[in-house]
Design an enzyme around this catalytic site. Structure first.
Site, short mmCIF file in Angstrom:
data_model
loop_
_atom_site.label_atom_id
_atom_site.label_comp_id
_atom_site.label_asym_id
_atom_site.label_seq_id
_atom_site.Cartn_x
_atom_site.Cartn_y
_atom_site.Cartn_z
N ALA A 174 0.86 -1.18 0.00
CA ALA A 174 0.00 0.00 0.00
C ALA A 174 0.90 1.23 0.00
O ALA A 174 2.11 1.13 0.20
CB ALA A 174 -0.90 0.01 1.23
N MET A 175 0.29 2.40 -0.24
CA MET A 175 1.06 3.66 -0.23
C MET A 175 0.22 4.73 0.44
O MET A 175 -0.95 4.91 0.12
CB MET A 175 1.42 4.06 -1.67
CG MET A 175 2.13 5.40 -1.79
SD MET A 175 3.78 5.38 -1.01
CE MET A 175 4.01 7.14 -0.71
N ASN A 217 -0.54 7.87 0.41
CA ASN A 217 -0.83 9.20 -0.14
C ASN A 217 -1.87 9.89 0.75
O ASN A 217 -2.90 9.29 1.06
CB ASN A 217 -1.40 9.07 -1.55
CG ASN A 217 -0.60 8.13 -2.41
OD1 ASN A 217 0.58 8.37 -2.64
ND2 ASN A 217 -1.22 7.05 -2.85
N GLU A 246 -1.07 2.43 7.25
CA GLU A 246 -1.14 3.57 6.32
C GLU A 246 -1.78 4.78 6.99
O GLU A 246 -1.37 5.92 6.75
CB GLU A 246 -1.91 3.19 5.05
CG GLU A 246 -1.33 2.01 4.27
CD GLU A 246 0.15 2.16 3.95
OE1 GLU A 246 0.60 3.28 3.70
OE2 GLU A 246 0.86 1.12 3.96
ZN LIG Z 1 4.62 2.45 5.57
#
Ligand SMILES: [Zn+2]
Length: 507
Positions: free
Chosen positions: A257-258, A260, A291
């Protein structure tokens, strides 16, 4: 292509104050390229030369303060800005850019199930330049204004709340100050499920062919999201820093995952298409919690340079496990961490290739990911957990909140982090950091129990190593009346082990 060095980044950060990017992307120019027009407003603090990064298919036009720049000076991924005068400037760059099939920059995917096409960005850590022209380093934060032209029937997601202006044109709300690598766009005929929590829009999104599977798990995904969100607001004084919280499950994603801001992207394998174990559900929940922790640590306060990337990840890893344990039905996550993650760290730390958790220096973007391993993630997160035990959670959170207040919408280093923690405790956090983060190898703690003739028992912990520890010792009675002969906790002792000597712990 030139990789950005730390020296170059420091020089440019001293020179420039970047205010605002106005980015317009036209995603209707065919299957290969898209059009990217960027206006960057910035101040130069002195007369100097510098450069902006870009990886175009074709650089069509560049104007500095209305005057055309010589496009022949463009080399590799750098457009020189020579003879820049101190003061305010406006740079316009008009280019076409290539879609990517590798998950870097603007990834383009056509679903074999139904022929629908989806686009999304992954810009960490220097792939911003594949989408728009930028001063591409984490400590040149700016406001981002984004407009997108997309095919009919698509929706566009971005960091800020998006609005359809009609005729395929979309506009995203201005971001607060964020780093270039955290800008995100996702466009396509998404299947979306939306709700609201405490006045904040929440959305989950996936490609249409996965819609039934996302719908099946929507309640669980939102429940975990709400629980983590509420728990972080109990821990952190600073409120959630962005205007919405979208989680997009995107195809062919390289990482898990990222983070943002306002638009977290996940690999869409997390939209389960068949029966899965509860451990897999826990892993997905852990990624959601991880996240979300980055919204504060990583996005609101961002590393100044990539040498602190381990801290960014270790913090999110620690917070993710801890918050899941405290706020959700997954209460045994630290067991999972101990079995799976910590063993990875112990293993990596006893090889010749081990290195300190915190590297002394990372010279350029290319070398920043080389140390991204069991030490950075697992030992780093374990060390942070030990730090919380050593400081006490109350002082740790007080230090974290000082850190957020001091560096909100800005950047900070490991030294700033340690200073913030030190402000909340009498303990010597700097010495702790030297002992735990600048050294390699494991400490061994060995409990030895001896019994005297009168029945008293003494526990001694032998300490082979150099670091201070704070550990918990449980004293248990055997419940002989209980058929299954359970152990019953009589007392828990929290004890400090100072550096390097055997320590008698009492009876
Ligand atoms: Zn991370």
């Amino acid at each position: 292509m030139s990789v950005l060095t730390r020296d170059e980044a420091q020089t440019r950060a001293r020179l420039l104050d970047v205010h605002r990017y106005t980015i317009d992307l036209d995603l209707t120019a065919g299957d290969e390229i898209f059009v990217s027009r960027t206006v960057i407003r910035f101040t130069a603090r002195a007369d100097a030369d510098t450069f902006v990064e870009l990886k175009p298919a074709e650089l069509r036009k560049a104007l500095l303060d209305g005057h055309a720049l010589d496009l022949d000076t463009f080399e590799g991924n750098r457009l020189p800005l020579t003879g820049l005068a101190a003061g305010e400037h406006e740079l316009l760059v008009d280019a076409t850019m290539r879609y990517s099939r590798t998950g870097e920059g603007m990834h383009r995917f056509t679903d074999p199930t139904d022929g629908e096409t989806y686009l999304y960005t992954q810009l960490f850590m220097e792939d911003v330049q594949r989408v728009f022209a930028a001063f591409d380093q984490p400590d040149l934060k700016a406001v981002f204004d984004l407009t997108v032209k997309a095919p009919d029937g698509w929706s566009v997601l971005a960091n800020g709340i998006t609005e359809h202006l009609g005729d395929g044109r979309w506009k995203a709300a201005s971001t607060p100050l964020i780093s270039t690598y955290l800008v995100a766009v996702a466009a396509g005929p998404w299947h979306s499920v939306r709700t609201e929590h405490r006045g904040l829009p929440f959305g989950i999104h996936c490609r249409r062919s996965l819609a039934p599977y996302l719908d099946t798990d929507a309640d669980e995904l939102f429940e975990i999201t709400r629980q983590c969100y509420d728990r972080y607001h109990e821990k952190f004084a600073e409120p959630y820093p962005f205007d919405s919280y979208d989680q997009a499950f995107v195809p062919e994603f390289n990482a898990g995952a990222m983070e943002n801001p306002g638009l977290v992207t996940f690999r869409d394998e997390f939209v389960y298409r068949s029966a899965v174990t509860d451990t897999e559900r826990q892993t997905r929940a852990m990624v959601i919690a991880h996240e979300m922790a980055h919204m504060w640590f990583g996005d609101l306060v961002t590393l100044r340079w990539w040498d602190d990337i381990w801290l960014n990840e270790s913090f999110a890893e620690y917070m993710g496990y801890q918050t899941l344990t405290e706020a959700t039905r997954f209460t045994d996550t630290w067991t999972d961490f101990g079995v799976a993650r910590k063993a990875w760290g112990y293993d990596a730390d006893q090889r010749p290739s081990t290195h300190p958790v915190a590297p002394e220096a990372v010279e350029d973007t290319a070398s920043a990911l080389l140390n991204f391993d069991g030490i950075s993630y697992a030992k780093g997160a374990s060390a942070l957990r030990q730090l919380v035990a050593w400081l006490g959670e109350k002082d740790f959170l007080a230090g974290i909140n000082t850190h957020f207040a001091r560096h909100r919408f800005a950047n900070a280093t490991l030294a700033d982090f340690i200073d913030s923690l030190a402000s909340a405790t009498e303990r010597d956090v700097h010495a702790w950091a030297d002992a735990w983060l600048r050294t390699t190898g494991v400490d061994t703690l060995t409990p030895v129990v001896t019994a005297a003739d009168d029945g008293t028992r003494t526990l001694t912990v032998e300490h082979n190593g150099s670091r201070p520890h704070r550990i918990a010792v449980g004293l248990y009675d055997l419940d002989v009346a209980d058929e299954s002969r359970h152990l019953v906790l009589r007392e828990r002792l929290d004890l400090d082990i100072p550096q390097g000597e055997p320590h008698p712990l009492g009876k």
